[in-house]
Scaffold this active site. Structure first.
Site, PDB file in Angstrom:
ATOM      1  N   SER A 196       0.884  -1.160   0.000  1.00  0.00           N
ATOM      2  CA  SER A 196       0.000   0.000   0.000  1.00  0.00           C
ATOM      3  C   SER A 196       0.927   1.216   0.000  1.00  0.00           C
ATOM      4  O   SER A 196       1.723   1.401   0.924  1.00  0.00           O
ATOM      5  CB  SER A 196      -0.895   0.006   1.246  1.00  0.00           C
ATOM      6  OG  SER A 196      -1.681   1.173   1.311  1.00  0.00           O
ATOM      7  N   SER A 197       0.836   2.039  -1.041  1.00  0.00           N
ATOM      8  CA  SER A 197       1.799   3.130  -1.231  1.00  0.00           C
ATOM      9  C   SER A 197       1.697   4.187  -0.134  1.00  0.00           C
ATOM     10  O   SER A 197       0.734   4.229   0.640  1.00  0.00           O
ATOM     11  CB  SER A 197       1.579   3.796  -2.591  1.00  0.00           C
ATOM     12  OG  SER A 197       1.778   2.889  -3.641  1.00  0.00           O
TER      13      SER A 197
END
Length: 366
Positions: free
Chosen positions: A78-79
């Protein structure tokens, strides 16, 4: 949770991102923990699981959450939320738009887009990653997202879209993505440049782009990361034997944002620009590598030059010239660059890759 999410929004804003009240509402509404139910690795490699006391605090930090590893290499995540915010703002998505996302990850980014009213198709080449994203989106109760297992180069199902967003580092734009775009569409994509992945806003037609923001992403595989005529050399894991060959030239040192601006300019001007680690230091640095990729020069944030190898004197001069040129031009930000794209890469599966850079005039005092 309300306090955690309020702090979350403050952390995103503190990274310099200006985002709309609508997007802030999406970040506040979508529970990020639903998308990492089995835990994750922090940037420092430590494993965090739901039973840990700092689990929610870490989930609602402005940091990447690594959710899949291949040995020691992260392959899905998840960036960083501030990066997601900058890219979604750059996408200029409106309710009812059809959005294609290349790289499903946890599904969290697609959830934010769906909360903004977009109809999202997200694709991932890894079946297990796509399956987990599909499950997380179902738990979040977001029916406006379809998850497909597909090679990102193809873009998945041959449908039409208003916007395309890419959440994995690539060397260029697939022509098949362009075939999916309706007139007036745009692609927001992190494209390799001097060992990093600055985000580009690509406008089809003239095949030109503007830089949205700095970024670093996990790299895609296959033709999306093919070498092309303006490819920079791969990053040097660590440069040994470096000595200071030119003293500091700036006081105070450049802050992180200005250093990234210098880095981008160096990549536009010199084909051997990349990045390197230095033994005993945690950060990565702008480097101009020799033909071996194991020596060259490093430009530090204060303008000092470190160099190694048989051509240390030559690469010191290159580092000085690049730094002084950027400074003399008024320290242009990376967002001042226009990027021209040309077909290159694998002839059997070509990509539109950066081929030229033009700097907008700098307004005095700007």
């Amino acid at each position: 949770m309300e306090d955690a999410r309020r702090r979350y929004l403050d952390l995103i804003r503190s990274d310099g991102v200006e985002f709309s009240a609508t997007l802030a509402g999406a970040f506040a509404a979508v529970p990020r923990e639903i998308f990492v139910p089995d835990g994750f690795h922090r940037r420092d490699g430590r494993r965090v699981v739901p039973a840990d006391r700092d689990y929610l605090a870490t989930v609602y930090s402005n940091d990447v959450l690594v959710t899949k590893m291949d040995g020691d290499v992260p392959v899905s995540s998840s960036s960083q939320p501030s990066l997601m915010a900058a890219m979604i703002e750059g996408l200029a998505v409106r309710p009812g738009m059809r959005v294609l996302e290349i790289g499903a990850g946890t599904g969290y980014n697609a959830a934010l887009l769906a909360t903004l009213g977009a109809q999202v198709t997200t694709v991932d080449v890894q079946p297990d990653v796509a399956s987990r994203a599909r499950s997380a989106l179902a738990r979040a109760g977001l029916p406006g997202v379809r998850v497909e297992t597909a090679d990102g180069y193809t873009g998945g199902p041959p449908e039409r879209y208003d916007r395309i967003i890419v959440t994995v580092g690539v060397a260029g734009v697939s022509p098949l993505w362009l075939d999916r775009l309706d007139p007036g569409g745009r692609i927001v994509v992190p494209v390799e440049h001097a060992g990093t992945h600055p985000v580009l806003d690509v406008r089809p037609g003239l095949m030109s782009a503007r830089v949205v923001c700095a970024a670093g992403f996990m790299s895609a595989s296959g033709p999306l990361t093919a070498r092309h005529p303006r490819s920079h050399p791969p990053a040097a894991v660590a440069l040994d034997g470096l000595t200071e060959t030119s003293p500091a030239r700036w006081r105070p040192s450049l802050d992180a944002r200005a250093y990234r601006d210098l880095w981008y300019a160096a990549g536009a001007w010199h084909p051997r620009s990349s990045h390197a680690s230095i033994a005993g230091r945690e950060s990565s640095y702008l480097a101009i590598l020799d033909d071996t990729g194991e020596a060259g020069s490093v430009v530090l944030a204060d303008g000092a030059i470190l160099a190694s190898g048989e051509s240390a004197e030559r690469y010191t001069a290159v580092g000085i010239a690049l730094a002084d040129r950027w400074w003399a031009l008024g320290r242009p930000p990376m967002t001042a660059w226009r990027v021209g794209l040309a077909l290159g890469g694998d002839p059997a599966a070509p990509i539109w890759a950066p081929s030229s850079w033009t700097l907008d005039p700098i307004t005095p005092g700007g």
